[in-house]
Design an enzyme around this catalytic site. Structure first.
Site, PDB file in Angstrom:
ATOM      1  CG  ASN A   1      -6.774  -0.935   1.163  1.00 12.82           C
ATOM      2  OD1 ASN A   1      -6.053  -0.375   0.344  1.00 12.82           O
ATOM      3  ND2 ASN A   1      -6.297  -1.509   2.249  1.00 12.82           N
TER       4      ASN A   1
ATOM      5  CB  CYS B   1      -0.914   0.021   1.218  1.00 10.47           C
ATOM      6  SG  CYS B   1      -1.955  -1.424   1.358  1.00 10.47           S
TER       7      CYS B   1
ATOM      8  CG  HIS C   1      -3.478   3.384   2.938  1.00  6.77           C
ATOM      9  ND1 HIS C   1      -3.781   3.098   1.627  1.00  6.77           N
ATOM     10  CD2 HIS C   1      -3.508   2.192   3.592  1.00  6.77           C
ATOM     11  CE1 HIS C   1      -3.977   1.797   1.497  1.00  6.77           C
ATOM     12  NE2 HIS C   1      -3.824   1.231   2.670  1.00  6.77           N
TER      13      HIS C   1
HETATM   14  N1  ACO Z   1     -18.937  -9.567   7.590  1.00  7.63           N
HETATM   15  C1  ACO Z   1     -19.542  -9.919   8.728  1.00  7.63           C
HETATM   16  N2  ACO Z   1     -18.859 -10.265   9.834  1.00  7.63           N
HETATM   17  C2  ACO Z   1     -17.507 -10.246   9.758  1.00  7.63           C
HETATM   18  C3  ACO Z   1     -16.833  -9.894   8.587  1.00  7.63           C
HETATM   19  C4  ACO Z   1     -17.604  -9.560   7.471  1.00  7.63           C
HETATM   20  N3  ACO Z   1     -17.052  -9.175   6.302  1.00  7.63           N
HETATM   21  N4  ACO Z   1     -15.507  -9.963   8.821  1.00  7.63           N
HETATM   22  C5  ACO Z   1     -15.356 -10.347  10.100  1.00  7.63           C
HETATM   23  N5  ACO Z   1     -16.571 -10.525  10.674  1.00  7.63           N
HETATM   24  C6  ACO Z   1     -16.872 -10.918  12.028  1.00  7.63           C
HETATM   25  C7  ACO Z   1     -15.766 -11.686  12.692  1.00  7.63           C
HETATM   26  O1  ACO Z   1     -15.814 -13.048  12.337  1.00  7.63           O
HETATM   27  C8  ACO Z   1     -16.053 -11.438  14.147  1.00  7.63           C
HETATM   28  O2  ACO Z   1     -17.084 -12.309  14.548  1.00  7.63           O
HETATM   29  P1  ACO Z   1     -17.090 -12.954  16.049  1.00  7.63           P
HETATM   30  O3  ACO Z   1     -17.182 -11.762  16.964  1.00  7.63           O
HETATM   31  O4  ACO Z   1     -18.303 -13.791  16.015  1.00  7.63           O
HETATM   32  O5  ACO Z   1     -15.815 -13.688  16.158  1.00  7.63           O
HETATM   33  C9  ACO Z   1     -16.601 -10.016  14.171  1.00  7.63           C
HETATM   34  O6  ACO Z   1     -17.024  -9.742  12.814  1.00  7.63           O
HETATM   35  C10 ACO Z   1     -15.606  -8.987  14.595  1.00  7.63           C
HETATM   36  O7  ACO Z   1     -14.383  -9.202  13.884  1.00  7.63           O
HETATM   37  P2  ACO Z   1     -13.123  -8.286  14.098  1.00  7.63           P
HETATM   38  O8  ACO Z   1     -12.018  -8.824  13.252  1.00  7.63           O
HETATM   39  O9  ACO Z   1     -12.876  -8.106  15.575  1.00  7.63           O
HETATM   40  O10 ACO Z   1     -13.651  -6.907  13.510  1.00  7.63           O
HETATM   41  P3  ACO Z   1     -12.936  -5.530  13.493  1.00  7.63           P
HETATM   42  O11 ACO Z   1     -13.814  -4.534  14.091  1.00  7.63           O
HETATM   43  O12 ACO Z   1     -11.522  -5.613  13.971  1.00  7.63           O
HETATM   44  O13 ACO Z   1     -12.872  -5.219  11.947  1.00  7.63           O
HETATM   45  C11 ACO Z   1     -11.309  -5.245  10.124  1.00  7.63           C
HETATM   46  C12 ACO Z   1     -12.131  -6.076  11.071  1.00  7.63           C
HETATM   47  C13 ACO Z   1     -12.262  -4.412   9.286  1.00  7.63           C
HETATM   48  C14 ACO Z   1     -10.509  -6.154   9.216  1.00  7.63           C
HETATM   49  C15 ACO Z   1     -10.379  -4.323  10.937  1.00  7.63           C
HETATM   50  O14 ACO Z   1      -9.661  -5.050  11.897  1.00  7.63           O
HETATM   51  C16 ACO Z   1      -9.405  -3.607  10.072  1.00  7.63           C
HETATM   52  O15 ACO Z   1      -9.749  -2.778   9.253  1.00  7.63           O
HETATM   53  N6  ACO Z   1      -8.100  -3.861  10.244  1.00  7.63           N
HETATM   54  C17 ACO Z   1      -7.079  -3.211   9.495  1.00  7.63           C
HETATM   55  C18 ACO Z   1      -6.704  -4.094   8.413  1.00  7.63           C
HETATM   56  C19 ACO Z   1      -6.676  -3.425   7.079  1.00  7.63           C
HETATM   57  O16 ACO Z   1      -7.118  -2.344   6.877  1.00  7.63           O
HETATM   58  N7  ACO Z   1      -6.154  -4.151   6.152  1.00  7.63           N
HETATM   59  C20 ACO Z   1      -6.071  -3.704   4.829  1.00  7.63           C
HETATM   60  C21 ACO Z   1      -4.722  -3.879   4.356  1.00  7.63           C
HETATM   61  S1  ACO Z   1      -3.561  -3.019   5.313  1.00  7.63           S
HETATM   62  C22 ACO Z   1      -3.481  -1.609   4.670  1.00  7.63           C
HETATM   63  O17 ACO Z   1      -3.978  -1.330   3.647  1.00  7.63           O
HETATM   64  C23 ACO Z   1      -2.792  -0.709   5.429  1.00  7.63           C
END
Ligand code: ACO
Length: 326
Positions: A283, A113, A253
């Site tokens: 993203n 990224c 970003h």
């Molecule tokens: N739809 C529905 N439910 C989902 C989904 C989905 N797409 N994805 C995960 N869940 C569920 C999980 O299974 C979990 O369920 P559980 O509580 O029953 O176990 C629940 O939602 C919560 O999951 P978390 O992973 O705790 O959710 P969080 O609030 O952390 O959001 C996310 C997840 C969006 C990935 C977040 O952590 C994030 O944005 N992280 C940064 C990663 C990122 O941006 N990566 C991109 C590449 S890096 C970059 O570009 C810099």
């Protein structure tokens, strides 16, 4: 002091719009979950057979047009990408050929990224040594082909698209890149990686789907992303003798709206001064900043004299920030 100046920007994305409702039909997810947790409402994706250069060439042409620079005048093309048309040649060489930039040297930066911000930083260093150069920095991805469509935790986050900027040097005064900082921590590689196709897991028999798709530990990444970008912003501002209150527009970003809001909170910058277009594109990895910068410029959110901060974070792990006076 002579500085590197952006003369023009351009951006483009494939025409196919994939909404959260489209994803609901394909995955165990919901529009509500995706919107609340990420801010993403839709993203663009290439059609079957679509490729990186299909939208990156128009993005570069738009930047050249705004800059009033002909392709033949370019000396260097730096492409930040993980997903060029082919593994070899590089995306930079592909752009050189398709743009007809005969005298330019093209190469890629593999910083996930962070590719565009790394590219701007490299261009700035070249221009400090040789201000007469004209450099095209591009960033963009076809990430949709690298998603596991059975993994709802990654498939909903990404989209395809990108943008570009044309730079030259030697401008005296306040205008141009004031500071740029790039960093990496390879020991944290396993928070975000794409294992297949390298020498550790070459293509061939036994190549599994997960080898060709993005693997991510989202929660941990979230925390590191916010802290690292905040530190990079502080360093870039300090180097230029500026404070966060001086910044007119932060164009971060676009990985997750909550990451952007948390970063703004840490920096004490109000969200009115933060540019967000993640709802439209998701993203796009190295594409997010050039896409957002170009939209902000064309919408008039960036004006002559605006102080603009570009923080980024990505796989590697890599991160950084560029501070510039438009
Ligand atoms: N739809 C529905 N439910 C989902 C989904 C989905 N797409 N994805 C995960 N869940 C569920 C999980 O299974 C979990 O369920 P559980 O509580 O029953 O176990 C629940 O939602 C919560 O999951 P978390 O992973 O705790 O959710 P969080 O609030 O952390 O959001 C996310 C997840 C969006 C990935 C977040 O952590 C994030 O944005 N992280 C940064 C990663 C990122 O941006 N990566 C991109 C590449 S890096 C970059 O570009 C810099």
């Amino acid at each position: 002091m002579a500085r590197s100046v952006i003369l023009g920007t351009g951006s483009a994305a494939p025409g196919r719009v994939v909404t959260n409702l489209d994803l609901e039909a394909r995955l165990d997810t919901s529009d509500e979950w995706i919107t609340q947790r990420t801010g993403i409402r839709e993203r663009r994706m290439v059609e079957d057979g679509g490729k990186w250069s299909d939208f990156m060439v128009p993005a570069c042409r738009a930047a050249l047009e705004m800059a009033a620079v002909a392709p033949e005048e370019l000396d260097l093309i730096i492409a930040g990408t993980l997903t060029p048309d082919m593994f070899m040649p590089s995306g930079g060489c592909t752009l050189q050929a398709l743009l007809g930039a005969k005298k330019a040297t093209g190469f890629d930066v593999a910083a996930a990224c962070s590719g565009f911000v790394y590219g701007l930083t490299i261009a700035d260093r070249f221009l400090r040594a040789d201000p007469g150069m004209k450099i095209l920095v591009a960033g963009g991805e076809v990430i949709s082909q690298r998603l596991d469509w059975e993994d709802r935790t990654t498939a909903v986050l990404f989209g395809d698209g990108g943008g570009a900027a044309v730079l030259t040097g030697g401008e005296d005064g306040e205008r141009g890149i004031l500071s740029s900082r790039i960093y990496s921590d390879g020991s944290l590689w396993d928070l975000l990686y794409l294992p297949g196709g390298g020498s550790q897991t070459p293509y061939g028999e036994g190549f599994a789907k997960k080898d060709n798709t993005i693997q991510m530990r989202g929660n941990e990444l979230f925390k590191v992303a916010v802290k690292s970008m905040a530190r990079a912003c502080r360093d870039a501002l300090e180097e230029a003798g500026c404070g966060a209150e001086d910044v007119d527009l932060v164009i971060p970003h676009q990985a997750n709206l909550r990451i952007i809001q948390t970063l703004a909170g840490l920096m004490k910058v109000p969200m009115e001064k933060v540019y967000v277009n993640i709802h439209k594109y998701g993203n796009t990895s190295a594409g997010t900043i050039p896409l957002a910068l170009d939209e902000a410029v064309r919408e008039g959110r960036v004006q002559r004299g605006s102080l603009v901060l570009l923080p980024v974070f990505g796989g590697g792990l890599t991160w950084g920030a560029v501070l510039l006076r438009w």
